[in-house]
Enzyme design. Structure first.
Site, PDB file in Angstrom:
ATOM      1  N   MET A  81      35.417  40.918  44.961  1.00 37.14           N
ATOM      2  CA  MET A  81      36.503  42.107  44.721  1.00 37.14           C
ATOM      3  C   MET A  81      37.814  41.720  45.751  1.00 37.14           C
ATOM      4  O   MET A  81      37.529  40.908  46.871  1.00 37.14           O
ATOM      5  CB  MET A  81      35.796  43.568  45.134  1.00 37.14           C
ATOM      6  CG  MET A  81      35.050  43.735  43.989  1.00 37.14           C
ATOM      7  SD  MET A  81      34.320  45.562  44.443  1.00 37.14           S
ATOM      8  CE  MET A  81      35.925  46.628  43.959  1.00 37.14           C
ATOM      9  N   HIS A  82      38.792  42.383  45.393  1.00 30.71           N
ATOM     10  CA  HIS A  82      39.920  42.603  46.269  1.00 30.71           C
ATOM     11  C   HIS A  82      40.626  41.074  46.674  1.00 30.71           C
ATOM     12  O   HIS A  82      41.939  41.018  46.960  1.00 30.71           O
ATOM     13  CB  HIS A  82      39.556  42.999  47.683  1.00 30.71           C
ATOM     14  CG  HIS A  82      38.656  44.246  47.628  1.00 30.71           C
ATOM     15  ND1 HIS A  82      38.863  45.336  47.018  1.00 30.71           N
ATOM     16  CD2 HIS A  82      37.616  44.357  48.225  1.00 30.71           C
ATOM     17  CE1 HIS A  82      37.810  46.374  47.115  1.00 30.71           C
ATOM     18  NE2 HIS A  82      36.933  45.687  48.090  1.00 30.71           N
ATOM     19  N   ASP A 239      32.005  42.746  41.334  1.00 29.80           N
ATOM     20  CA  ASP A 239      30.625  42.254  41.712  1.00 29.80           C
ATOM     21  C   ASP A 239      29.634  43.308  42.079  1.00 29.80           C
ATOM     22  O   ASP A 239      28.573  43.717  41.745  1.00 29.80           O
ATOM     23  CB  ASP A 239      30.679  41.217  42.954  1.00 29.80           C
ATOM     24  CG  ASP A 239      31.261  41.722  44.249  1.00 29.80           C
ATOM     25  OD1 ASP A 239      31.880  42.779  44.283  1.00 29.80           O
ATOM     26  OD2 ASP A 239      31.429  40.733  45.014  1.00 29.80           O
TER      27      ASP A 239
END
Length: 493
Positions: A81-82, A239
């Site tokens: 992520m991110h 995830d």
């Protein structure tokens, strides 16, 4: 027999999982890649290595399972992520991806908070932290203005891989929930945030549900590997959301405890109105109108790895854990070696051993590290209980913490909840395969799929005597952060 392929694009490796129509995993493969740290606090990867890793994994899977050429019908993804990927007008990568664990963006994070304050929390259901995507975008705007002038697409890692396979630029709700750019209530990009920070809407991908089809495998890749059928590609998910799906976290009485590089304590949420006031993350799940809350210990398994590599380089993890005594004898460890996120959003706090005396041997230190990691995850459990009155009947333990019976007992005793593991644990990549299976039509929904194929081990129950002891020890552990905060902050300035 038809097959689907789940791809997990993680922080350190890419994994592939082949699942058949009966929900069984037939083959797996993985390959590692490198992370760059050009300066202190920087963490980057070249997106091209993800593409190379995908082709390595696919080649290995085809060698193991030649029938995939005839009967592979679907692909989906799980992704870290991110992390931010930027492309130019020709859809070429402009610079290395800035990863989720990059902490260069403290100033940008403060700027976001100052500009938006409580409104940011109202829109995105999260507060600004260095790990999220928006601060990374602002960092490029401020520090690499020439690169920003060339930017035409802002992507998350799995979506860049999806583009490579389909030539389509899309994303899903579970992943963009961690960008600070999504209006969670409206399920659309936030016009207020985009306008405030001069981010054109056309730079952002189209939004999809996780099991929506984004395209088909492009002709070049299909021909290269000799696939005979049209292979549908689905959006996939973040995830943690995929890991939660793969663990069967579909109701509010269950939680997932995941110990990998970081540690996650995650719980299902029925709706987006749950309000933790930024104390916990609230994200979209991988199924429509589903959500989950979670807290993060930045260095959970990473603390154990650091400890082993620093003090026990010649020992295996099994050897270390096998020698732990029944008690750490008053020794405490706080796993803040990379700063902390939950419940302390503090990039300057650092870890510590507290209470060392002459009777302590290596085993005591090992046990203190294991206990400290679980104490930090209990902090998240306590937040959920105090804020939303959550009470769990069981916790699913996954990752490194699920591989040791001794550590599982510590988890059950500190959290005071029965702990179960997955009979077959495949992680977020299995969640990605589930998404593809639903997209193909093998199952009616992610929940339907999970209920039919996920199995658990027998529970490990808390031992009453240990629960009472840990209740007292945890109350002492809770005093360490406020006692060491100012010291750590002074040493980081």
């Amino acid at each position: 027999m038809e097959y689907v392929l789940g791809i997990d694009l993680g922080t350190s490796s890419l994994k592939g999982i082949v699942m058949n129509q009966e929900g069984s995993v037939e083959e797996t493969a993985s390959t590692n890649y490198v992370t760059f740290h050009p300066q202190s606090g920087f963490s980057e990867q070249d997106p091209k290595v993800w593409i190379e890793a995908f082709h390595e994994v696919l080649t290995e899977l085809l060698a193991k399972k030649p029938a995939l050429k005839e009967n592979l019908v679907g692909i989906s993804f799980s992704g870290q992520m991110h992390s931010l990927v930027v492309l130019d007008e020709q859809n070429q990568v402009l610079r290395n991806a800035i990863l989720w664990n990059d902490v260069r963006t403290t100033e940008q994070t403060q700027k976001i908070t100052e500009y938006f304050g409580d409104e940011l929390l109202k829109i995105t259901k999260n507060i600004a932290l260095e790990g999220f995507t928006l601060p990374k975008i602002l960092w490029i705007q401020e520090h690499e203005p020439d690169a920003w002038l060339k930017v035409r697409h802002l992507l998350l890692p799995k979506d860049y891989l999806n583009y490579h396979l389909t030539d389509k630029i899309t994303t899903d709700y579970s992943d963009v929930a961690g960008t600070l750019l999504l209006d969670m209530q409206k399920k659309e990009w936030s016009t207020e945030i985009l306008k405030e920070f001069n981010i054109p809407r056309e730079y952002l991908p189209d939004l999809k549900e996780s099991n929506d089809q984004t395209g088909i495998l492009n002709h070049e890749i299909k021909q290269k590997y000799g696939f005979e059928r049209e292979i549908k590609v689905f959006a996939g998910g973040a995830d943690n959301a995929c890991g939660a799906a793969a663990s069967g976290i579909f109701d509010e009485e269950m939680a997932m405890l995941s110990i990998g590089t970081s540690g996650v304590f995650l719980s299902f949420e029925k709706n987006v109105t749950s309000d933790y006031n930024g104390k916990l993350h609230l994200f979209s799940h991988v199924f429509k109108n589903g959500y989950y809350s979670m807290g993060v210990t930045l260095a959970a398994g990473d603390s154990l790895s650091w400890y082993k590599n620093t003090f026990a380089i010649d020992s295996t993890f099994d050897e270390l854990i096998s020698e732990i005594p029944t008690s750490s004898e008053g020794l405490y460890f706080t796993p803040y070696i990379s700063g902390e996120r939950t419940p302390y959003a503090d990039s300057k706090i650092r870890g510590s051993f507290i209470g060392i005396d002459t009777r302590h041997q290596r085993g005591h230190f090992t046990r203190a590290v294991l206990e400290g990691i679980v104490y930090s995850l209990k902090d998240i459990q306590v937040l959920m209980r105090n804020v939303s009155k959550k009470s769990f009947t069981k916790i699913v333990s996954v990752g490194g913490g699920a591989k040791s019976s001794s550590w599982l007992q510590i988890q059950a005793d500190i959290l005071n909840i029965p702990i179960v593991c997955l009979k077959t644990e495949m992680g977020p990549g299995f969640g990605a395969a589930m998404i593809a299976a639903v997209g193909i039509g093998w199952y009616d929904s992610i929940i339907d799929c999970g209920e039919k194929i996920i199995e658990y081990t027998e529970p490990i129950y808390p031992i009453e005597e240990n629960v009472k002891r840990y209740k007292k020890l945890y109350s002492i552990y809770q005093q360490i952060y406020p006692a060491t905060r100012s010291i750590c902050h002074m040493s980081r300035n």
